[in-house]
Design a protein around this motif. Structure first.
Motif, PDB file in Angstrom:
ATOM      1  N   PRO A 455       0.821  -1.219   0.000  1.00 46.56           N
ATOM      2  CA  PRO A 455       0.000   0.000   0.000  1.00 46.56           C
ATOM      3  C   PRO A 455       0.853   1.267   0.000  1.00 46.56           C
ATOM      4  CG  PRO A 455      -0.707  -1.534   1.729  1.00 46.56           C
ATOM      5  CD  PRO A 455       0.543  -2.095   1.149  1.00 46.56           C
ATOM      6  N   GLN A 456       2.156   1.141   0.269  1.00 45.83           N
ATOM      7  CA  GLN A 456       3.051   2.312   0.145  1.00 45.83           C
ATOM      8  C   GLN A 456       2.982   2.896  -1.266  1.00 45.83           C
ATOM      9  OE1 GLN A 456       7.003   2.987   2.191  1.00 45.83           O
ATOM     10  NE2 GLN A 456       7.178   0.889   1.496  1.00 45.83           N
ATOM     11  N   LEU A 457       2.644   2.012  -2.241  1.00 49.68           N
ATOM     12  CA  LEU A 457       2.596   2.469  -3.637  1.00 49.68           C
ATOM     13  C   LEU A 457       1.376   3.349  -3.911  1.00 49.68           C
ATOM     14  CD1 LEU A 457       3.727  -0.796  -5.400  1.00 49.68           C
ATOM     15  CD2 LEU A 457       4.900   1.403  -5.535  1.00 49.68           C
ATOM     16  N   ALA A 458       0.427   3.341  -2.972  1.00 52.31           N
ATOM     17  CA  ALA A 458      -0.756   4.174  -3.156  1.00 52.31           C
ATOM     18  C   ALA A 458      -0.372   5.621  -2.858  1.00 52.31           C
ATOM     19  CB  ALA A 458      -1.883   3.686  -2.255  1.00 52.31           C
ATOM     20  N   VAL A 459       0.400   6.205  -3.756  1.00 50.01           N
ATOM     21  CA  VAL A 459       0.905   7.561  -3.575  1.00 50.01           C
ATOM     22  C   VAL A 459       0.986   8.218  -4.957  1.00 50.01           C
ATOM     23  CG1 VAL A 459       3.336   6.801  -3.729  1.00 50.01           C
ATOM     24  CG2 VAL A 459       2.797   8.894  -2.527  1.00 50.01           C
ATOM     25  N   ALA A 460       0.733   9.507  -4.990  1.00 54.17           N
ATOM     26  CA  ALA A 460       0.694  10.208  -6.280  1.00 54.17           C
ATOM     27  C   ALA A 460       1.978   9.980  -7.064  1.00 54.17           C
ATOM     28  CB  ALA A 460       0.499  11.699  -6.032  1.00 54.17           C
ATOM     29  N   GLY A 461       1.817   9.579  -8.294  1.00 52.12           N
ATOM     30  CA  GLY A 461       2.960   9.495  -9.200  1.00 52.12           C
ATOM     31  C   GLY A 461       3.571   8.113  -9.325  1.00 52.12           C
ATOM     32  N   SER A 462       3.185   7.162  -8.449  1.00 53.12           N
ATOM     33  CA  SER A 462       3.841   5.852  -8.567  1.00 53.12           C
ATOM     34  C   SER A 462       3.427   5.163  -9.868  1.00 53.12           C
ATOM     35  CB  SER A 462       3.548   4.969  -7.347  1.00 53.12           C
ATOM     36  OG  SER A 462       2.194   4.639  -7.314  1.00 53.12           O
ATOM     37  N   GLY A 463       2.194   5.429 -10.328  1.00 44.24           N
ATOM     38  CA  GLY A 463       1.758   4.846 -11.595  1.00 44.24           C
ATOM     39  C   GLY A 463       2.507   5.454 -12.781  1.00 44.24           C
ATOM     40  N   ASP A 464       2.874   6.726 -12.667  1.00 39.20           N
ATOM     41  CA  ASP A 464       3.648   7.361 -13.747  1.00 39.20           C
ATOM     42  C   ASP A 464       5.029   6.702 -13.863  1.00 39.20           C
ATOM     43  OD1 ASP A 464       1.534   9.179 -14.074  1.00 39.20           O
ATOM     44  OD2 ASP A 464       2.337  10.436 -12.467  1.00 39.20           O
ATOM     45  N   VAL A 465       5.610   6.404 -12.698  1.00 38.63           N
ATOM     46  CA  VAL A 465       6.920   5.726 -12.710  1.00 38.63           C
ATOM     47  C   VAL A 465       6.781   4.375 -13.422  1.00 38.63           C
ATOM     48  CG1 VAL A 465       8.697   4.665 -11.239  1.00 38.63           C
ATOM     49  CG2 VAL A 465       7.749   6.904 -10.628  1.00 38.63           C
ATOM     50  N   LEU A 466       5.683   3.652 -13.103  1.00 41.47           N
ATOM     51  CA  LEU A 466       5.472   2.349 -13.750  1.00 41.47           C
ATOM     52  C   LEU A 466       5.312   2.516 -15.265  1.00 41.47           C
ATOM     53  CD1 LEU A 466       4.959  -0.726 -13.592  1.00 41.47           C
ATOM     54  CD2 LEU A 466       2.530  -0.202 -13.331  1.00 41.47           C
ATOM     55  N   ALA A 467       4.569   3.554 -15.682  1.00 39.10           N
ATOM     56  CA  ALA A 467       4.364   3.764 -17.128  1.00 39.10           C
ATOM     57  C   ALA A 467       5.717   3.921 -17.820  1.00 39.10           C
ATOM     58  CB  ALA A 467       3.484   4.993 -17.356  1.00 39.10           C
ATOM     59  N   GLY A 468       6.619   4.701 -17.204  1.00 44.44           N
ATOM     60  CA  GLY A 468       7.950   4.887 -17.789  1.00 44.44           C
ATOM     61  C   GLY A 468       8.728   3.576 -17.830  1.00 44.44           C
ATOM     62  N   MET A 469       8.615   2.788 -16.750  1.00 42.78           N
ATOM     63  CA  MET A 469       9.329   1.503 -16.708  1.00 42.78           C
ATOM     64  C   MET A 469       8.844   0.576 -17.822  1.00 42.78           C
ATOM     65  SD  MET A 469       9.293   0.751 -12.598  1.00 42.78           S
ATOM     66  CE  MET A 469      10.198  -0.797 -12.720  1.00 42.78           C
ATOM     67  N   LEU A 470       7.530   0.563 -18.022  1.00 39.39           N
ATOM     68  CA  LEU A 470       6.995  -0.297 -19.084  1.00 39.39           C
ATOM     69  C   LEU A 470       7.408   0.230 -20.455  1.00 39.39           C
ATOM     70  CD1 LEU A 470       3.541  -0.981 -17.442  1.00 39.39           C
ATOM     71  CD2 LEU A 470       5.245  -2.718 -18.015  1.00 39.39           C
ATOM     72  N   GLY A 471       7.488   1.569 -20.577  1.00 40.95           N
ATOM     73  CA  GLY A 471       7.979   2.158 -21.831  1.00 40.95           C
ATOM     74  C   GLY A 471       9.402   1.677 -22.115  1.00 40.95           C
ATOM     75  N   ARG A 472      10.211   1.635 -21.082  1.00 42.08           N
ATOM     76  CA  ARG A 472      11.599   1.157 -21.246  1.00 42.08           C
ATOM     77  C   ARG A 472      11.603  -0.303 -21.714  1.00 42.08           C
ATOM     78  NH1 ARG A 472      15.052  -3.208 -19.699  1.00 42.08           N
ATOM     79  NH2 ARG A 472      17.159  -2.426 -19.772  1.00 42.08           N
ATOM     80  N   GLN A 473      10.722  -1.112 -21.146  1.00 41.37           N
ATOM     81  CA  GLN A 473      10.702  -2.521 -21.557  1.00 41.37           C
ATOM     82  C   GLN A 473      10.286  -2.653 -23.024  1.00 41.37           C
ATOM     83  OE1 GLN A 473      12.527  -3.834 -19.457  1.00 41.37           O
ATOM     84  NE2 GLN A 473      11.366  -5.540 -18.596  1.00 41.37           N
ATOM     85  N   LEU A 474       9.320  -1.839 -23.438  1.00 43.21           N
ATOM     86  CA  LEU A 474       8.888  -1.903 -24.843  1.00 43.21           C
ATOM     87  C   LEU A 474      10.020  -1.471 -25.770  1.00 43.21           C
ATOM     88  CD1 LEU A 474       5.232  -0.468 -24.626  1.00 43.21           C
ATOM     89  CD2 LEU A 474       5.954  -2.849 -24.788  1.00 43.21           C
ATOM     90  N   ALA A 475      10.748  -0.430 -25.339  1.00 44.79           N
ATOM     91  CA  ALA A 475      11.862   0.064 -26.171  1.00 44.79           C
ATOM     92  C   ALA A 475      12.969  -0.993 -26.243  1.00 44.79           C
ATOM     93  CB  ALA A 475      12.399   1.367 -25.580  1.00 44.79           C
ATOM     94  N   PHE A 476      13.247  -1.606 -25.110  1.00 46.67           N
ATOM     95  CA  PHE A 476      14.284  -2.641 -25.051  1.00 46.67           C
ATOM     96  C   PHE A 476      13.876  -3.820 -25.928  1.00 46.67           C
ATOM     97  CE2 PHE A 476      16.478  -6.228 -23.025  1.00 46.67           C
ATOM     98  CZ  PHE A 476      17.760  -5.728 -22.902  1.00 46.67           C
ATOM     99  N   TRP A 477      12.609  -4.178 -25.860  1.00 52.06           N
ATOM    100  CA  TRP A 477      12.098  -5.296 -26.670  1.00 52.06           C
ATOM    101  C   TRP A 477      12.256  -4.981 -28.158  1.00 52.06           C
ATOM    102  CZ3 TRP A 477       7.613  -5.028 -29.836  1.00 52.06           C
ATOM    103  CH2 TRP A 477       7.223  -6.252 -30.390  1.00 52.06           C
ATOM    104  N   ARG A 478      11.969  -3.719 -28.532  1.00 52.05           N
ATOM    105  CA  ARG A 478      12.103  -3.362 -29.951  1.00 52.05           C
ATOM    106  C   ARG A 478      13.561  -3.462 -30.396  1.00 52.05           C
ATOM    107  NH1 ARG A 478      12.713   1.276 -33.161  1.00 52.05           N
ATOM    108  NH2 ARG A 478      11.773   0.946 -35.225  1.00 52.05           N
ATOM    109  N   ARG A 479      14.467  -3.104 -29.484  1.00 47.22           N
ATOM    110  CA  ARG A 479      15.902  -3.161 -29.820  1.00 47.22           C
ATOM    111  C   ARG A 479      16.449  -4.580 -29.814  1.00 47.22           C
ATOM    112  NH1 ARG A 479      19.193   1.081 -31.640  1.00 47.22           N
ATOM    113  NH2 ARG A 479      17.565   2.645 -31.799  1.00 47.22           N
ATOM    114  N   GLN A 480      16.104  -5.333 -28.759  1.00 51.18           N
ATOM    115  CA  GLN A 480      16.816  -6.596 -28.534  1.00 51.18           C
ATOM    116  C   GLN A 480      15.926  -7.833 -28.596  1.00 51.18           C
ATOM    117  OE1 GLN A 480      19.868  -6.663 -25.643  1.00 51.18           O
ATOM    118  NE2 GLN A 480      20.246  -4.470 -25.715  1.00 51.18           N
TER     119      GLN A 480
END
Ligand SMILES: NC(=O)C1=CN([C@@H]2O[C@H](COP(=O)(O)OP(=O)(O)OC[C@H]3O[C@@H](n4cnc5c(N)ncnc54)[C@H](OP(=O)(O)O)[C@@H]3O)[C@@H](O)[C@H]2O)[C@@H](O)CC1
Ligand SMILES: Nc1ncnc2c1ncn2[C@@H]1O[C@H](COP(=O)(O)OP(=O)(O)O)[C@@H](O)[C@H]1O
Ligand SMILES: [K+]
Length: 525
Positions: A455-480
């Motif tokens: 429940p510590q994750l129930a804080v403003a902005g934690s979902g934005d951090v996740l969105a960026g992390m998933l963006g990184r995975q998609l970019a990495f997948w496209r590359r590698q």
């Protein structure tokens, strides 16, 4: 190997198929009993008497088999039976007799007098093994079963439940009147949905590694297509597979960096977001992408907030909408430099034309927050999502999911599995349904449950951090390349795991925890 999750009916099908292929019910219980013994020996707080309480079905059989193995290891064991010996199924009775032959005490607690017996033995137990009911519970607990569950809960003894806490519905986590408050649950052959659904988490205690009882993995996997999941319906994609992310699966998502790698190896994430009053969200998404190892990050935001977003962005490149002529038909050309696009954090709901352009590109695209809100309100955007040629990932929290499905948040939460399968069908996309125990579905109905998070994750902005992390995975997948489902799951799990750590309270600090965990995983490989 992945950890499989089966419904009660699918588990019954797999048990029956294993038996049709030559195994006996006796053998299956025997192996379960061996695994229970190992778990008891590992978790008993002190050496002493183990009290095993058995019911009328095969779950009880697992308990009798455990009694025999525990006796062979020199452990004093009392079996308190809630069903008389002569009323047990043959296989189960045989295990009971073998346990008695090696010195386990058998006591029947089937009437008032003998019920006091249960309390007497509970008082002498260092640990109680709950073998009363497993996945076969089919009605509200009553009579001596209900009484025994209440007494065990009152005893204050640590309890290890075999397969599932007695009284929990294995599919829904519904409490059937009452249920055992387990300290530990030992899944038999596969995990059951009831650990995480409904009230399951409050009753299941610590989930132990699954006990292998000799049912082949290929057979467990066939159960998904042989027996429909109870949450699947005409509005969902059929459930194709269901797995649980463990630490190993999370770590596989962050391979060691090659010595010769450069920032281009890890991909370029472009984040579209920000609006007056919401300038932090795209920056946090950029931070999430960098923390999880993106090589390059660009942010694109409306002109009026550009100075605010650009100020203090040292690592991300920041562009304003008008600086890049964002006409929808030019979007493909403009995002040509992107390996993946994240759209939505703090964007406001007036960016339909830019969103239309991004949807028309073939870039891997993650849609979050306001992008989801715009899509929920616009049938044309919905059709564009469905028709995309590139990979699309939607990351709704329950409120956004409700808007996208046209129902209430309570309805989404009442059956999260059904909700995520509905979204996968409606939008033909990957869906990450956020919240406690995030569920991920592929467009084809492959489900992954993320047990990490707090429940510590129930804080403003934690979902934005996740969105960026998933963006990184998609970019990495496209590359590698690689398995995109595992990469999405690994990001969700790392985000949840970081959330469990102490030492942070701001979403920007969460990104720091993500970065240090990710770096140490990469180095361990
Ligand atoms: N299949 C196999 O061979 C293997 C199964 N394995 C193990 O067995 C478990 C599943 O076995 P299961 O199907 O026998 O169900 P289980 O939960 O033990 O008993 C249900 C019995 O209780 C009864 N009952 C139901 N609700 C009730 C209530 N509220 N209050 C009172 N009674 C109630 C109902 O009988 P009824 O009274 O309806 O005739 C039924 O007979 C599984 O979790 C795993 O641990 C493994 O060892 C691998 C091999
Ligand atoms: N009680 C909880 N347990 C586990 N994870 C949680 C809990 N509450 C929120 N989260 C996680 O925190 C994140 C919150 O995302 P979101 O609601 O989009 O926040 P924001 O929009 O403020 O960034 C999600 O990843 C979600 O799964
Ligand atoms: K049980």
């Amino acid at each position: 190997m992945s950890v499989r999750i089966l419904s009660a009916a699918q588990m019954r099908w797999a048990d029956a198929a294993a038996m049709a292929a030559g195994m006996t019910g006796f053998d299956l219980m025997d192996r379960a009993g061996k695994a229970v013994t190992d778990a008891v020996l590992e978790h008993m707080p002190d050496f002493g008497r183990v009290v095993i309480v058995t019911g009328s079905g095969n779950n009880g059989g697992d308990g009798f088999a455990a009694a025999r193995y525990l006796r062979q290891r020199g452990v004093p064991v009392t079996l308190v039976m809630l069903t008389p010996l002569d009323q047990l199924p043959e296989n189960v009775r045989l295990h009971a007799q073998l346990a008695r032959d090696v010195g386990a005490k058998l006591r029947e607690a089937v009437c008032d007098v003998s019920f006091t017996e249960l309390n007497r033995w509970l008082a002498r137990a260092v640990i109680v093994v709950d073998a009363i009911l497993g996945s076969g519970v089919n009605r509200v607990l009553a009579g001596r079963v209900a009484e025994a569950v209440a007494q065990i809960n009152l005893s204050g003894r640590p309890v290890l439940s075999i397969d599932i806490a007695s009284g929990l519905n294995a599919d829904t986590g519904q409490v059937m009147g009452d249920a055992i408050h387990a300290g530990y649950t030992l899944p038999v052959a596969a995990c059951k949905w009831g650990y995480w659904m409904g009230h399951g988490p409050e009753y299941s205690g610590t989930l132990l590694p699954v006990a292998c009882i000799g049912i082949e993995d290929a057979l467990l996997c066939r159960a998904w297509s042989a027996v429909a999941d109870p949450s699947a319906c005409e509005y969902t994609v059929p459930l194709n597979s269901a797995n649980f992310i463990d630490v190993e699966a999370m770590e596989r998502g962050w391979p060691r960096r090659s010595r010769l790698s450069h920032k281009g190896s890890f991909g370029h994430v472009w984040v579209f977001g920000g609006s007056p009053g919401f300038t932090g969200a795209p920056k946090l998404a950029a931070l999430g992408a960098l923390a999880s190892g993106a090589g390059l990050v660009s942010v694109v935001c409306p002109d009026e907030v550009w100075p605010v977003v650009a100020a203090g962005s040292l690592e991300a490149m920041v562009h304003s909408h008008s600086s890049r002529c964002w006409q929808s038909d030019e979007a493909e050309e403009v995002v040509a430099q992107a390996d993946a696009v994240v759209a939505g954090p703090g964007w406001g709901i007036g960016q339909q034309s830019l969103l239309t352009g991004l949807l028309a590109t073939s870039r891997p695209l993650l849609l979050d927050a306001d992008a989801l809100n715009m899509i929920a309100a616009d049938a044309r955007l919905q059709a564009s999502v469905r028709e995309r040629s590139g990979v699309t990932v939607l990351t709704p929290h329950p409120g956004e999911a409700a808007r996208m499905l046209g129902c209430s948040v309570d309805e989404v939460q009442a059956d999260r599995k059904r909700s995520v399968l509905k979204l996968a069908r409606c939008y033909a996309s990957w869906v990450v349904l956020k919240g406690h125990e995030t569920l991920i579905s592929s467009p084809a109905g492959d489900l992954t449950l993320n047990p990490f998070g707090s429940p510590q994750l129930a804080v403003a902005g934690s979902g934005d951090v996740l969105a960026g992390m998933l963006g990184r995975q998609l970019a990495f997948w496209r590359r590698q390349g690689g398995d995109i489902g595992s990469m999405i799951a690994a990001a969700v799990a790392l985000h949840g795991s970081a959330g469990e750590r102490s030492g942070w309270y701001l979403a920007s600090e969460l990104a720091g925890v993500v970065a240090s965990m990710r770096q140490s995983i990469e180095k361990r490989h």
